[in-house]
Motif scaffolding. Structure first.
Motif, PDB file in Angstrom:
ATOM      1  N   THR A  70       2.275 -25.032   9.795  1.00 20.26           N
ATOM      2  CA  THR A  70       3.299 -25.951   9.321  1.00 20.26           C
ATOM      3  C   THR A  70       3.651 -26.918  10.438  1.00 20.26           C
ATOM      4  OG1 THR A  70       4.240 -24.327   7.806  1.00 20.26           O
ATOM      5  CG2 THR A  70       5.641 -26.187   8.400  1.00 20.26           C
ATOM      6  N   GLY A  71       3.420 -28.195  10.215  1.00 20.97           N
ATOM      7  CA  GLY A  71       3.736 -29.193  11.221  1.00 20.97           C
ATOM      8  C   GLY A  71       5.234 -29.428  11.326  1.00 20.97           C
ATOM      9  N   TYR A  72       5.614 -30.093  12.388  1.00 17.98           N
ATOM     10  CA  TYR A  72       7.027 -30.367  12.653  1.00 17.98           C
ATOM     11  C   TYR A  72       7.286 -31.863  12.616  1.00 17.98           C
ATOM     12  CZ  TYR A  72      11.247 -31.186  15.415  1.00 17.98           C
ATOM     13  OH  TYR A  72      12.464 -31.632  15.843  1.00 17.98           O
ATOM     14  N   VAL A  73       8.441 -32.229  12.038  1.00 21.62           N
ATOM     15  CA  VAL A  73       8.922 -33.609  12.046  1.00 21.62           C
ATOM     16  C   VAL A  73      10.371 -33.607  12.510  1.00 21.62           C
ATOM     17  CG1 VAL A  73       9.446 -35.643  10.643  1.00 21.62           C
ATOM     18  CG2 VAL A  73       7.372 -34.320  10.183  1.00 21.62           C
ATOM     19  N   ASN A  74      10.700 -34.436  13.478  1.00 19.71           N
ATOM     20  CA  ASN A  74      12.063 -34.559  13.978  1.00 19.71           C
ATOM     21  C   ASN A  74      12.956 -35.125  12.868  1.00 19.71           C
ATOM     22  OD1 ASN A  74      14.441 -35.226  15.306  1.00 19.71           O
ATOM     23  ND2 ASN A  74      13.494 -36.735  16.667  1.00 19.71           N
ATOM     24  N   PRO A  75      13.949 -34.382  12.402  1.00 17.71           N
ATOM     25  CA  PRO A  75      14.780 -34.870  11.294  1.00 17.71           C
ATOM     26  C   PRO A  75      15.659 -36.060  11.668  1.00 17.71           C
ATOM     27  CG  PRO A  75      15.717 -32.886  12.222  1.00 17.71           C
ATOM     28  CD  PRO A  75      14.380 -33.057  12.877  1.00 17.71           C
ATOM     29  N   HIS A  76      15.859 -36.295  12.972  1.00 17.75           N
ATOM     30  CA  HIS A  76      16.684 -37.415  13.429  1.00 17.75           C
ATOM     31  C   HIS A  76      15.847 -38.610  13.872  1.00 17.75           C
ATOM     32  CE1 HIS A  76      19.819 -34.490  13.151  1.00 17.75           C
ATOM     33  NE2 HIS A  76      19.445 -33.825  14.216  1.00 17.75           N
ATOM     34  N   PHE A  77      14.542 -38.534  13.632  1.00 19.59           N
ATOM     35  CA  PHE A  77      13.668 -39.571  14.150  1.00 19.59           C
ATOM     36  C   PHE A  77      14.058 -40.962  13.663  1.00 19.59           C
ATOM     37  CE2 PHE A  77       9.886 -42.269  13.663  1.00 19.59           C
ATOM     38  CZ  PHE A  77       9.537 -42.404  14.993  1.00 19.59           C
ATOM     39  N   ALA A  78      14.289 -41.117  12.380  1.00 15.93           N
ATOM     40  CA  ALA A  78      14.595 -42.444  11.836  1.00 15.93           C
ATOM     41  C   ALA A  78      15.839 -43.026  12.501  1.00 15.93           C
ATOM     42  CB  ALA A  78      14.789 -42.363  10.323  1.00 15.93           C
TER      43      ALA A  78
END
Length: 391
Positions: free
Chosen positions: A110-118
């Protein structure tokens, strides 16, 4: 920088638009305390510089005593969505990188995405900073090409808007307690192949080579001191009063991450870096796009001596896709049969679609090629050679 763990599964995440790029996010909690290797990291907790603080010498550089250069920061989910970018700008910060992704989603991962990136990525831009994204590599998990795709698909792409810096491959000490060594269990040749696969796919998707974030000791150990990546901008990590030696293949660094962010610094916001160049160089790093030629032809072939010979083709630039580049000077060169020297023959400007056409008098057998010397926002390029038989 430090972050909050939020794995993101494709198909389950809510889509968020980031300056024309769609990224994925998922439900998340409030920022957690700064993760550290000794405390045990969860997937997604790694950040640019996680392997540096433990080796930083006492008395090293700090944010209060910044080295000379244009100053920047990098952040991750730990900093949350409400960074005071305007204050950072007022205090001299001019560029910022936000962690976008880690690993990649595959059938077994499962890859990770920073939820605050945008919020972070757009917040830096709204404060008139240069901004970019970085990917924390897990080379033992999936291929370099797969992780490059995950990065580009979740905010790590590049566009020629004059403010977006090339994406960063963060390849450094393995911070996870996963039974693998600092090189993630890869041999030097395997690591080099992985990095090259990531770079090639990122280049294919964006037209830019990624910035490589690393430290010299790790690079020497884990790539065997490979010296073939010198065309990539180098973001060197070293928490000290000087940047020290760069890895093999590079003559100097492009950026230097010189200190960690901490409550003892002016802001508990990200790690601290300086750009190794002037303002024009930073602008060029953000704005310069890849170019290339297509359909270059010299003919007819064969052609009678003294008759007209035409060199034609099209000049393209890459900005999310290949498009004709109008109004640019293209230089034409000729190399006579048996000679090793290319001789300037003339120049022509591209039309509104990037096409060009230039007529010459056929005199000798030989090869023709064209070059674009580059421009403030575009890399130069040279076409292949086309041989013409003159009779």
């Amino acid at each position: 920088m430090k972050r909050l763990t939020v794995p993101a599964c494709v198909g389950l995440a809510a889509a968020t638009a980031v300056s024309g790029v769609v990224i994925s996010g998922a439900a998340f909690a409030a920022p957690s305390p700064s993760p550290s290797p000794s405390a045990g990291l969860r997937p997604g907790d790694a950040y640019a510089g996680i392997g540096q603080a433990a080796t930083a010498p006492k008395g090293g550089a700090s944010a209060q005593a910044a080295p000379a250069g244009i100053r920047g920061v990098d952040v991750a989910s730990y900093q949350g969505p409400s960074i005071d970018w305007a204050k950072l700008y007022r205090d001299g910060i001019r560029f910022a990188f936000a962690k976008a992704t880690e690993g990649a989603t595959t059938r077994t991962e499962t890859g990770y995405v920073n939820p605050h990136f945008a919020a972070q990525y757009n917040g830096a831009r709204n404060a008139k900073m240069f901004r970019g994204a970085y990917h924390f590599a897990l080379p033992h998990k999936s291929t370099g090409a797969r992780q490059a795709d995950w990065f580009v698909d979740h905010g790590g792409g590049w566009r020629q808007d004059g403010w977006t810096l090339p994406g960063v491959l963060d390849i450094e000490n393995n911070p996870y307690n996963n039974g693998r060594d600092t090189c993630y269990g890869l041999k030097p040749g395997q690591m080099v192949s992985w990095i090259r696969a990531f770079s090639d796919r990122y280049f294919q998707r964006t037209g830019r080579r990624p910035v490589i974030y690393t430290n010299t000791a790790w690079w020497v150990k884990c790539t065997g001191g490979n010296a073939t990546f010198g065309s990539h901008p180098l973001w060197l990590a070293r928490y000290n009063t000087t940047p020290g030696a760069v890895p093999p293949g590079w003559r100097t660094h492009t950026m230097w991450q010189y200190a960690p962010g901490s409550p003892g610094n002016p802001y508990p916001t990200g790690n601290w870096s300086v750009f190794n160049g002037n303002w024009a160089a930073l602008q060029r790093l953000a704005a310069v796009a890849r170019t290339g030629f297509g359909g270059v032809n010299a003919g007819p072939e064969p052609v009678r001596r003294g008759r007209a010979l035409t060199v034609l083709g099209r000049l393209y630039a890459f900005n999310g896709g290949w498009k004709g580049l109008p109004g640019k000077r293209v230089n034409v060169y000729f190399r006579a049969k048996g000679s090793a020297k290319w001789v300037y023959a003339g120049a022509v400007n591209t039309d509104r679609y990037g096409n060009f056409r230039k007529r010459f008098k056929a005199k000798k057998d030989g090869s023709w090629r064209v070059t674009f010397p580059g421009a403030p926002r575009y890399f130069g390029t040279t076409s292949g050679a086309d041989y013409v038989d003159v009779r």
